[in-house]
Design a protein around this motif. Structure first.
Motif, PDB file in Angstrom:
ATOM      1  N   UNK A   1       0.842  -1.194   0.000  1.00 42.03           N
ATOM      2  CA  UNK A   1       0.000   0.000   0.000  1.00 42.03           C
ATOM      3  C   UNK A   1       0.884   1.254   0.000  1.00 42.03           C
ATOM      4  N   UNK A   2       1.896   1.269   0.858  1.00 42.51           N
ATOM      5  CA  UNK A   2       2.806   2.426   0.926  1.00 42.51           C
ATOM      6  C   UNK A   2       3.568   2.612  -0.385  1.00 42.51           C
ATOM      7  N   UNK A   3       4.036   1.514  -0.946  1.00 42.82           N
ATOM      8  CA  UNK A   3       4.755   1.614  -2.223  1.00 42.82           C
ATOM      9  C   UNK A   3       3.856   2.165  -3.321  1.00 42.82           C
ATOM     10  N   UNK A   4       2.604   1.746  -3.344  1.00 45.66           N
ATOM     11  CA  UNK A   4       1.660   2.229  -4.348  1.00 45.66           C
ATOM     12  C   UNK A   4       1.469   3.735  -4.224  1.00 45.66           C
ATOM     13  N   UNK A   5       1.370   4.222  -3.007  1.00 44.68           N
ATOM     14  CA  UNK A   5       1.186   5.665  -2.787  1.00 44.68           C
ATOM     15  C   UNK A   5       2.412   6.456  -3.209  1.00 44.68           C
ATOM     16  N   UNK A   6       3.602   5.898  -2.965  1.00 48.10           N
ATOM     17  CA  UNK A   6       4.832   6.639  -3.255  1.00 48.10           C
ATOM     18  C   UNK A   6       5.360   6.406  -4.666  1.00 48.10           C
ATOM     19  N   UNK A   7       4.815   5.437  -5.382  1.00 44.99           N
ATOM     20  CA  UNK A   7       5.322   5.163  -6.731  1.00 44.99           C
ATOM     21  C   UNK A   7       4.484   5.818  -7.823  1.00 44.99           C
ATOM     22  N   UNK A   8       3.396   6.484  -7.437  1.00 40.18           N
ATOM     23  CA  UNK A   8       2.555   7.126  -8.434  1.00 40.18           C
ATOM     24  C   UNK A   8       1.382   6.282  -8.899  1.00 40.18           C
ATOM     25  N   UNK A   9       1.232   5.079  -8.373  1.00 40.32           N
ATOM     26  CA  UNK A   9       0.091   4.238  -8.767  1.00 40.32           C
ATOM     27  C   UNK A   9      -1.219   4.720  -8.140  1.00 40.32           C
ATOM     28  N   UNK A  10      -1.141   5.215  -6.926  1.00 37.11           N
ATOM     29  CA  UNK A  10      -2.350   5.716  -6.261  1.00 37.11           C
ATOM     30  C   UNK A  10      -2.833   6.958  -6.997  1.00 37.11           C
ATOM     31  N   UNK A  11      -4.150   7.060  -7.150  1.00 37.20           N
ATOM     32  CA  UNK A  11      -4.712   8.196  -7.880  1.00 37.20           C
ATOM     33  C   UNK A  11      -6.100   8.536  -7.347  1.00 37.20           C
ATOM     34  N   UNK A  12      -6.603   9.679  -7.787  1.00 41.83           N
ATOM     35  CA  UNK A  12      -7.924  10.152  -7.373  1.00 41.83           C
ATOM     36  C   UNK A  12      -8.827  10.132  -8.591  1.00 41.83           C
ATOM     37  N   UNK A  13      -9.997   9.527  -8.421  1.00 46.39           N
ATOM     38  CA  UNK A  13     -11.001   9.519  -9.484  1.00 46.39           C
ATOM     39  C   UNK A  13     -12.138  10.430  -9.056  1.00 46.39           C
TER      40      UNK A  13
ATOM     41  N   UNK B   1      -6.147   3.107  -4.459  1.00 43.90           N
ATOM     42  CA  UNK B   1      -4.802   2.590  -4.210  1.00 43.90           C
ATOM     43  C   UNK B   1      -4.740   1.148  -4.720  1.00 43.90           C
ATOM     44  N   UNK B   2      -4.171   0.951  -5.926  1.00 42.14           N
ATOM     45  CA  UNK B   2      -4.059  -0.412  -6.468  1.00 42.14           C
ATOM     46  C   UNK B   2      -2.849  -1.139  -5.879  1.00 42.14           C
ATOM     47  N   UNK B   3      -3.016  -2.431  -5.637  1.00 44.02           N
ATOM     48  CA  UNK B   3      -1.935  -3.271  -5.112  1.00 44.02           C
ATOM     49  C   UNK B   3      -1.669  -4.407  -6.088  1.00 44.02           C
ATOM     50  N   UNK B   4      -0.520  -5.044  -5.984  1.00 42.48           N
ATOM     51  CA  UNK B   4      -0.247  -6.209  -6.839  1.00 42.48           C
ATOM     52  C   UNK B   4      -1.317  -7.277  -6.640  1.00 42.48           C
ATOM     53  N   UNK B   5      -1.560  -8.047  -7.667  1.00 44.44           N
ATOM     54  CA  UNK B   5      -2.551  -9.122  -7.571  1.00 44.44           C
ATOM     55  C   UNK B   5      -3.968  -8.634  -7.771  1.00 44.44           C
ATOM     56  N   UNK B   6      -4.127  -7.524  -8.444  1.00 41.54           N
ATOM     57  CA  UNK B   6      -5.453  -6.981  -8.762  1.00 41.54           C
ATOM     58  C   UNK B   6      -6.293  -6.638  -7.544  1.00 41.54           C
ATOM     59  N   UNK B   7      -5.657  -6.281  -6.448  1.00 40.34           N
ATOM     60  CA  UNK B   7      -6.386  -5.801  -5.278  1.00 40.34           C
ATOM     61  C   UNK B   7      -6.360  -4.280  -5.312  1.00 40.34           C
ATOM     62  N   UNK B   8      -7.475  -3.662  -4.979  1.00 48.31           N
ATOM     63  CA  UNK B   8      -7.575  -2.206  -4.993  1.00 48.31           C
ATOM     64  C   UNK B   8      -8.369  -1.746  -3.787  1.00 48.31           C
ATOM     65  N   UNK B   9      -7.892  -0.683  -3.153  1.00 48.62           N
ATOM     66  CA  UNK B   9      -8.618  -0.056  -2.053  1.00 48.62           C
ATOM     67  C   UNK B   9      -9.081   1.311  -2.513  1.00 48.62           C
ATOM     68  N   UNK B  10     -10.346   1.650  -2.185  1.00 50.62           N
ATOM     69  CA  UNK B  10     -10.927   2.937  -2.587  1.00 50.62           C
ATOM     70  C   UNK B  10     -11.611   3.554  -1.379  1.00 50.62           C
ATOM     71  N   UNK B  11     -11.424   4.852  -1.216  1.00 49.43           N
ATOM     72  CA  UNK B  11     -12.114   5.578  -0.145  1.00 49.43           C
ATOM     73  C   UNK B  11     -12.620   6.908  -0.676  1.00 49.43           C
TER      74      UNK B  11
END
Length: 152
Positions: free
Chosen positions: A102-114, A126-136
């Motif tokens: 989760x932290x790597x996704x936020x700091x690598x530019x993968x996390x985004x706002x829709x 916040x997308x994670x490896x293995x096709x897992x995604x968290x949305x808030x």
């Protein structure tokens, strides 16, 4: 470099994994530990002076603040989950094993706002490896500079 961690079965293992991620990303890290049923946030029902669980173990919770942008803090709970706050947006019930990714996704530019026009609103994704995604959900008023720069 292998970015996976074995099952993080204890709070201390999770803290060590977060220290490694912070080192990789060149981030400052500050950790506060709460040990004992009378000190952990979910154990408020423990009696006065009671520090152990019924099985005699000491519950261990940690609060981790990471420097840099985005502002991220993590509360690691003894039950094996975490609450991650990114720029004021709270993600509850994240499995402890997924916190480093989760932290790597936020700091690598993968996390985004829709954003959506109707109904109006934004979600931090916040997308994670293995096709897992968290949305808030986040209110439009709550868009920080970092969140605004991630709008798609």
């Amino acid at each position: 470099m292998d970015h996976s961690f074995p099952h993080l079965s204890t709070t201390e293992q999770a803290v060590a994994a977060l220290r490694e991620v912070a080192r990789e990303l060149n981030l400052e890290i500050e950790v506060t530990h709460d040990i004992g049923a009378d000190r952990t946030s979910r154990r408020s029902h423990a009696g006065m002076g009671v520090t152990t669980d019924p099985n005699g173990s000491l519950p261990h919770e940690a609060y981790v603040e990471l420097g840099g942008t985005p502002r991220i803090d993590v509360r690691l709970f003894p039950e094996g989950d975490a609450r991650i706050t990114v720029e004021g947006v709270e993600f509850h019930d994240i499995p402890r094993d997924e916190v480093p990714a989760f932290l790597r996704s936020c700091h690598s530019g993968l996390a985004h706002v829709r954003g959506r026009r109707f109904p109006p609103g934004y979600r931090l994704v916040v997308p994670l490896p293995g096709d897992r995604t968290y949305k808030e959900f986040l209110p439009m008023i709550g868009l920080t500079r970092w969140l605004s720069s991630r709008v798609r």
